[in-house]
Design a protein around this motif. Structure first.
Motif, mmCIF file in Angstrom:
data_model
loop_
_atom_site.group_PDB
_atom_site.id
_atom_site.type_symbol
_atom_site.label_atom_id
_atom_site.label_comp_id
_atom_site.label_asym_id
_atom_site.label_seq_id
_atom_site.Cartn_x
_atom_site.Cartn_y
_atom_site.Cartn_z
ATOM 1 N N MET A 69 0.658 -1.202 -0.099
ATOM 2 C CA MET A 69 0.188 0.017 0.003
ATOM 3 C C MET A 69 1.009 1.286 0.116
ATOM 4 S SD MET A 69 -2.993 -1.205 2.768
ATOM 5 C CE MET A 69 -3.858 0.405 2.404
ATOM 6 N N GLU A 70 1.814 1.328 0.846
ATOM 7 C CA GLU A 70 2.791 2.359 0.825
ATOM 8 C C GLU A 70 3.470 2.452 -0.622
ATOM 9 O OE1 GLU A 70 5.367 1.565 3.985
ATOM 10 O OE2 GLU A 70 3.786 2.501 5.609
ATOM 11 N N TYR A 71 4.030 1.600 -1.273
ATOM 12 C CA TYR A 71 4.464 1.626 -2.370
ATOM 13 C C TYR A 71 3.428 2.216 -3.661
ATOM 14 C CZ TYR A 71 6.049 -0.065 -7.075
ATOM 15 O OH TYR A 71 6.496 0.011 -8.356
ATOM 16 N N MET A 72 2.252 1.630 -3.478
ATOM 17 C CA MET A 72 1.310 2.171 -4.538
ATOM 18 C C MET A 72 0.957 3.575 -4.263
ATOM 19 S SD MET A 72 0.699 -0.150 -6.675
ATOM 20 C CE MET A 72 -0.650 0.590 -7.324
ATOM 21 N N GLU A 73 0.889 4.103 -2.937
ATOM 22 C CA GLU A 73 0.388 5.577 -2.867
ATOM 23 C C GLU A 73 1.681 6.376 -3.530
ATOM 24 O OE1 GLU A 73 -0.041 6.554 1.449
ATOM 25 O OE2 GLU A 73 1.976 5.978 1.876
ATOM 26 N N SER A 74 2.864 5.792 -3.172
ATOM 27 C CA SER A 74 4.104 6.757 -3.757
ATOM 28 C C SER A 74 3.981 6.796 -5.299
ATOM 29 C CB SER A 74 5.264 6.363 -3.252
ATOM 30 O OG SER A 74 5.330 4.893 -3.643
ATOM 31 N N ILE A 75 3.772 5.933 -5.868
ATOM 32 C CA ILE A 75 3.792 5.874 -7.251
ATOM 33 C C ILE A 75 2.425 6.448 -7.928
ATOM 34 C CG2 ILE A 75 5.320 4.017 -7.469
ATOM 35 C CD1 ILE A 75 2.948 2.196 -8.615
ATOM 36 N N THR A 76 1.458 6.676 -7.136
ATOM 37 C CA THR A 76 -0.036 6.967 -7.773
ATOM 38 C C THR A 76 -0.342 8.614 -7.201
ATOM 39 O OG1 THR A 76 -1.263 5.922 -6.100
ATOM 40 C CG2 THR A 76 -1.022 4.658 -8.204
ATOM 41 N N LEU A 77 0.720 9.335 -6.821
ATOM 42 C CA LEU A 77 0.460 10.497 -6.211
ATOM 43 C C LEU A 77 0.584 11.648 -7.316
ATOM 44 C CD1 LEU A 77 2.214 11.080 -2.971
ATOM 45 C CD2 LEU A 77 0.085 11.121 -3.198
ATOM 46 N N PRO A 78 -0.479 12.572 -7.401
ATOM 47 C CA PRO A 78 -0.457 13.498 -8.486
ATOM 48 C C PRO A 78 0.661 14.599 -8.422
ATOM 49 C CG PRO A 78 -2.506 13.421 -7.365
ATOM 50 C CD PRO A 78 -1.555 12.808 -6.485
ATOM 51 N N ASP A 79 0.952 15.155 -9.352
ATOM 52 C CA ASP A 79 1.896 16.200 -9.376
ATOM 53 C C ASP A 79 1.686 17.570 -9.375
ATOM 54 O OD1 ASP A 79 4.299 17.606 -9.639
ATOM 55 O OD2 ASP A 79 4.950 16.941 -11.631
ATOM 56 N N VAL A 80 1.693 18.166 -8.377
ATOM 57 C CA VAL A 80 0.932 19.810 -8.273
ATOM 58 C C VAL A 80 1.586 20.497 -9.310
ATOM 59 C CG1 VAL A 80 0.784 21.657 -6.692
ATOM 60 C CG2 VAL A 80 0.483 19.296 -5.813
ATOM 61 N N ASN A 81 3.156 20.484 -9.412
ATOM 62 C CA ASN A 81 3.681 21.265 -10.188
ATOM 63 C C ASN A 81 3.139 21.346 -11.636
ATOM 64 O OD1 ASN A 81 5.588 22.456 -8.205
ATOM 65 N ND2 ASN A 81 7.051 20.619 -8.581
ATOM 66 N N SER A 82 2.901 19.800 -12.321
ATOM 67 C CA SER A 82 2.342 19.835 -13.687
ATOM 68 C C SER A 82 0.802 20.431 -13.660
ATOM 69 C CB SER A 82 2.237 18.251 -14.019
ATOM 70 O OG SER A 82 3.478 17.837 -13.894
ATOM 71 N N ILE A 83 0.130 20.394 -12.472
ATOM 72 C CA ILE A 83 -1.278 20.804 -12.501
ATOM 73 C C ILE A 83 -0.993 22.520 -12.664
ATOM 74 C CG2 ILE A 83 -3.329 21.080 -11.319
ATOM 75 C CD1 ILE A 83 -2.810 18.345 -10.064
ATOM 76 N N ASP A 84 -0.036 23.112 -11.946
ATOM 77 C CA ASP A 84 0.211 24.677 -12.249
ATOM 78 C C ASP A 84 0.403 25.025 -13.358
ATOM 79 O OD1 ASP A 84 -0.027 25.051 -9.289
ATOM 80 O OD2 ASP A 84 2.015 24.543 -8.686
ATOM 81 N N ILE A 85 0.757 24.327 -14.382
ATOM 82 C CA ILE A 85 1.059 24.856 -15.587
ATOM 83 C C ILE A 85 0.062 24.765 -16.579
ATOM 84 C CG2 ILE A 85 3.864 24.423 -15.435
ATOM 85 C CD1 ILE A 85 3.484 21.814 -16.981
ATOM 86 N N GLN A 86 -1.128 24.261 -16.032
ATOM 87 C CA GLN A 86 -2.408 24.066 -16.825
ATOM 88 C C GLN A 86 -2.634 25.565 -17.561
ATOM 89 O OE1 GLN A 86 -4.251 21.703 -17.971
ATOM 90 N NE2 GLN A 86 -3.417 19.873 -16.788
ATOM 91 N N THR A 87 -3.130 25.573 -18.699
ATOM 92 C CA THR A 87 -3.506 26.891 -19.432
ATOM 93 C C THR A 87 -4.824 27.408 -18.897
ATOM 94 O OG1 THR A 87 -4.003 25.834 -21.371
ATOM 95 C CG2 THR A 87 -1.734 26.445 -21.355
ATOM 96 N N GLU A 88 -5.833 26.816 -18.821
ATOM 97 C CA GLU A 88 -7.175 27.091 -18.675
ATOM 98 C C GLU A 88 -7.565 26.868 -17.320
ATOM 99 O OE1 GLU A 88 -10.139 26.053 -21.399
ATOM 100 O OE2 GLU A 88 -9.061 26.817 -23.079
ATOM 101 N N ILE A 89 -7.393 25.747 -16.782
ATOM 102 C CA ILE A 89 -8.129 25.375 -15.339
ATOM 103 C C ILE A 89 -7.129 25.862 -14.251
ATOM 104 C CG2 ILE A 89 -9.208 23.320 -16.236
ATOM 105 C CD1 ILE A 89 -6.937 21.739 -15.002
ATOM 106 N N GLN A 90 -7.602 26.468 -13.200
ATOM 107 C CA GLN A 90 -7.146 27.303 -12.227
ATOM 108 C C GLN A 90 -7.612 26.431 -10.723
ATOM 109 O OE1 GLN A 90 -4.723 29.323 -12.997
ATOM 110 N NE2 GLN A 90 -5.099 29.197 -15.080
ATOM 111 N N TRP A 91 -6.607 26.934 -10.030
ATOM 112 C CA TRP A 91 -6.734 26.024 -8.612
ATOM 113 C C TRP A 91 -8.360 26.480 -7.908
ATOM 114 C CZ3 TRP A 91 -4.830 21.767 -7.184
ATOM 115 C CH2 TRP A 91 -3.577 21.506 -7.541
#
Length: 411
Positions: A69-91
């Motif tokens: 479970m700890e291994y799976m949670e580490s490889i399935t975490l989203p990347d906040v920096n990649s979401i930050d560079i979205q052109t249209e959707i904002q936080w």
């Protein structure tokens, strides 16, 4: 000539034979009842034996399960920096979509882990693909559909027609199917993400069941879904920290530091406590119900007590009579923190306890959403995204929601 039907006669006459016995005393019925009772007792014994074997097996493989479970949670975490560079959707759009997902999740009566998994799939997809503003809600619906199919009860999985109805026909049937396939292809069909609820059940497995503590922990964890700083926090850390904060609010004993549940992160606990003020109205209404222990009202009472204690501690001492009395300055509230943007009060139809979701606002309406007190949106209805020239208002009185009709393009 009229046809006169003869009265019905038994096909066979009275059977006067020794091979047919009458049950006048109810002997055979009593024997059948005894046999059925014996079968029920045998089934209960088999179920108890199966539970004992499952528990023994789980204890034997507990360490291996936790490592996986700890291994799976580490490889399935989203990347906040990649979401930050979205052109249209904002936080600042995130709380509006999550309000919609929480309402849909409650309307279909899905499991708690389904909501956490759906939000994880949504964030992971936004970490890898460019998402247009007009498709943001479609991705959320596809993520909820995948999460429900993955781990929820089959009779409660929403259909495409139901999701389309909740979106007020904003998208076609084929768009839901194509987006579902596109999300799965983007994530390489890796759906098995250990959620906060899964780690919470492990933390509470060795203690006596307390429904109020569990509901309070889930309430705090769902509040964390609305904020950017918790997107990349591991579910195991978030579950232990939310559990520690829930026990603090309810005045329960904390777990020992030597136990797995007691190894919480103090920084995460402080960040969670700072976001207890002014949560989403949808969450407050959801967890204000009696079957969820009314934990939102309990949190409000706790915050009021803490505010009174802070005011008494910050009050200046009484000066002597000879000194010139100055008017004391109001004490600063140490608990002020960036708040969750609230939805404007729309005068919409209430059905099944669900409010009408707002139309996604444009960024110009919120120039600075990280203020201590978010600005109130204007009274007029927000323009739809992203091309106002394609908007057609359509009313659907027999559906859950009212929304703006668009014809978005396929991805």
């Amino acid at each position: 000539m009229a046809f006169h039907q003869q009265p019905s006669q038994p096909r066979y006459g009275h059977c006067d034979t020794f091979f047919v016995e009458s049950d006048q005393d109810g002997i055979y019925a009593a024997r059948a009842e005894v046999r059925e009772r014996a079968r029920a007792i045998a089934r209960m014994q088999q179920r108890a034996m199966a539970e004992d074997l499952s528990r023994a097996t789980a204890d034997e493989y507990q360490d291996d399960i936790m490592d996986h479970m700890e291994y799976m949670e580490s490889i399935t975490l989203p990347d906040v920096n990649s979401i930050d560079i979205q052109t249209e959707i904002q936080w600042f759009m995130r709380p509006y979509l999550l309000d919609f997902l929480v309402e849909a999740h409650a309307a279909f009566q899905l499991l708690p882990e389904t909501l956490f998994l759906a939000v994880n799939l949504l964030d992971r997809y936004c970490s890898r693909r460019v998402v247009y503003k007009r498709h943001y809600q479609l991705v959320g619906c596809a993520a909820l559909l995948i999460a429900a199919k993955y781990g929820d009860k089959k009779d409660r999985v929403p259909t495409v027609r139901e999701l389309k109805s909740m979106c007020c026909s904003l998208y076609d049937d084929e768009m839901f199917t194509q987006m579902e396939w596109h999300v799965l292809q983007t994530l390489n069909w890796v759906i098995g993400h250990p959620t906060v609820d899964a780690f919470l059940q492990l933390a509470l497995s060795d203690v006596e069941y307390d429904a109020e503590v569990e509901n309070m922990t889930l309430y705090i964890a769902e509040i964390a879904l609305f904020h950017k700083e918790f997107v990349s926090v591991k579910p195991s850390v978030l579950a232990r920290s939310a559990l520690a904060l829930a026990r603090c609010i309810l005045s329960r004993d904390q777990a020992s530091s030597s136990e797995w549940a007691g190894a919480y992160d103090p920084k995460t606990v402080m960040n969670l406590s700072n976001h207890l003020y002014q949560p989403s109205q949808v969450l407050s209404r959801k967890y204000g119900s009696v079957h969820l222990s009314s934990v939102s009202a309990t949190v409000d009472e706790f915050l009021m007590r803490q505010a009174q204690i802070a005011r008494r501690a910050a009050a200046p001492p009484t000066p002597p009579a000879s000194m010139t009395l100055e008017e004391p300055k109001p004490a600063l509230n140490a608990y002020l923190a960036p708040q969750t943007p609230q939805k404007p009060p729309y005068g919409s139809v209430m059905q099944h306890g669900c409010l009408t979701p707002p139309i996604t606002p444009d960024g110009e309406q919120y120039p600075n959403v990280l203020q201590a007190k978010p600005q109130q949106p204007p009274t007029h209805v927000y323009p739809s995204t992203p091309n106002p020239g394609q908007v057609h208002n359509v009313q659907h009185p027999h559906q859950y929601y009212h929304a703006t009709y668009l014809h978005p393009q396929h991805i």
